[in-house]
Design a protein around this motif. Structure first.
Motif, mmCIF file in Angstrom:
data_model
loop_
_atom_site.group_PDB
_atom_site.id
_atom_site.type_symbol
_atom_site.label_atom_id
_atom_site.label_comp_id
_atom_site.label_asym_id
_atom_site.label_seq_id
_atom_site.Cartn_x
_atom_site.Cartn_y
_atom_site.Cartn_z
ATOM 1 N N UNK A 64 0.677 -0.882 -0.330
ATOM 2 C CA UNK A 64 0.066 -0.672 0.145
ATOM 3 C C UNK A 64 0.645 0.708 0.003
ATOM 4 N N UNK A 65 2.065 1.097 0.931
ATOM 5 C CA UNK A 65 2.723 2.530 0.876
ATOM 6 C C UNK A 65 3.446 2.776 -0.572
ATOM 7 N N UNK A 66 3.604 1.770 -1.750
ATOM 8 C CA UNK A 66 4.577 1.968 -2.579
ATOM 9 C C UNK A 66 3.339 2.382 -3.496
ATOM 10 N N UNK A 67 2.058 1.612 -3.466
ATOM 11 C CA UNK A 67 0.981 2.539 -4.476
ATOM 12 C C UNK A 67 0.804 3.756 -3.721
ATOM 13 N N UNK A 68 0.520 3.885 -2.734
ATOM 14 C CA UNK A 68 0.602 5.653 -2.062
ATOM 15 C C UNK A 68 1.690 6.652 -2.378
ATOM 16 N N UNK A 69 2.958 5.746 -2.304
ATOM 17 C CA UNK A 69 4.198 7.080 -3.228
ATOM 18 C C UNK A 69 3.522 6.727 -4.307
ATOM 19 N N UNK A 81 -17.123 2.377 14.657
ATOM 20 C CA UNK A 81 -17.263 2.222 16.245
ATOM 21 C C UNK A 81 -15.728 3.236 17.390
ATOM 22 N N UNK A 82 -15.169 1.845 17.457
ATOM 23 C CA UNK A 82 -14.155 2.172 18.516
ATOM 24 C C UNK A 82 -13.105 2.087 18.158
ATOM 25 N N UNK A 83 -13.177 1.399 16.456
ATOM 26 C CA UNK A 83 -11.745 0.340 15.601
ATOM 27 C C UNK A 83 -11.395 1.369 14.842
ATOM 28 N N UNK A 84 -9.895 1.206 14.541
ATOM 29 C CA UNK A 84 -9.744 2.179 13.668
ATOM 30 C C UNK A 84 -9.640 1.131 12.421
ATOM 31 N N UNK A 85 -10.270 1.871 11.207
ATOM 32 C CA UNK A 85 -9.703 1.448 10.221
ATOM 33 C C UNK A 85 -9.186 2.277 8.826
ATOM 34 N N UNK A 86 -8.761 1.331 8.060
ATOM 35 C CA UNK A 86 -7.809 2.286 6.824
ATOM 36 C C UNK A 86 -8.793 1.903 5.731
ATOM 37 N N UNK A 87 -8.894 2.597 4.711
ATOM 38 C CA UNK A 87 -9.980 2.287 3.729
ATOM 39 C C UNK A 87 -8.814 2.918 2.318
ATOM 40 N N UNK A 88 -8.615 1.808 1.221
ATOM 41 C CA UNK A 88 -8.159 2.587 0.094
ATOM 42 C C UNK A 88 -9.039 2.724 -1.005
ATOM 43 N N UNK A 89 -8.390 3.771 -1.659
ATOM 44 C CA UNK A 89 -9.280 4.324 -3.141
ATOM 45 C C UNK A 89 -7.963 4.197 -3.790
ATOM 46 N N UNK A 90 -8.673 3.952 -4.964
ATOM 47 C CA UNK A 90 -7.903 3.984 -6.455
ATOM 48 C C UNK A 90 -8.210 5.739 -6.799
ATOM 49 N N UNK A 91 -6.829 5.646 -7.401
ATOM 50 C CA UNK A 91 -6.786 7.503 -8.085
ATOM 51 C C UNK A 91 -7.038 7.861 -9.383
ATOM 52 N N UNK A 92 -7.124 8.421 -9.559
ATOM 53 C CA UNK A 92 -7.394 8.769 -11.370
ATOM 54 C C UNK A 92 -6.122 7.723 -12.225
#
Length: 137
Positions: A64-69, A81-92
């Protein structure tokens, strides 16, 4: 035009082998899976990706870091709720890179499925492709 698009266009113009259009950032199995799954949804949750791709937290985080960078995805952190979450979305740019990768893969498949060319003269530099047949066992 994204980097993947320009690479594909250049390879096609120069008559290079279709594999020259494959993008190393996108083509890696897990990263290709991330982009494909993200394409299918508006956004996808980290745990879902982890399960679908059968990878560890650390392995998925690194990809994910490679794709985000590279600007191909965005990450959004929050809570369910109280649980941390990470969501991923595709950019153009991510959608364009995935499209370019799919074009390169289609070109490779078409090339491999094309009828074999007629044999050339004996001094031809091209090696004939073997006829498809049952695999050697």
């Amino acid at each position: 035009m994204s980097v993947g698009d320009s690479t594909t266009a250049r390879a096609e113009q120069e008559g290079l082998h279709p594999t020259q259009s494959l993008d190393d950032t996108v083509h890696q199995r897990v990263r290709l899976g991330i982009l494909a799954i993200a394409r299918e949804a508006n956004r996808v949750e980290f745990g879902f990706l982890k399960k679908q791709l059968a990878v560890t937290d650390g392995n998925l985080s690194r990809h994910l870091r490679v794709l985000e960078e590279s600007g191909l995805i965005t990450l959004e952190k929050g809570y369910a709720g109280r649980r941390p979450r990470t969501w991923i979305a595709l950019t153009r740019a991510g959608a364009q890179a995935l499209d370019a990768e799919l074009r390169a893969l289609r070109a490779l498949v078409l090339r491999l499925e094309a009828p074999l060319p007629a044999p050339g003269p004996p001094d031809s530099l091209e090696a004939p492709r073997p006829a498809p047949g049952p695999p050697d066992i």
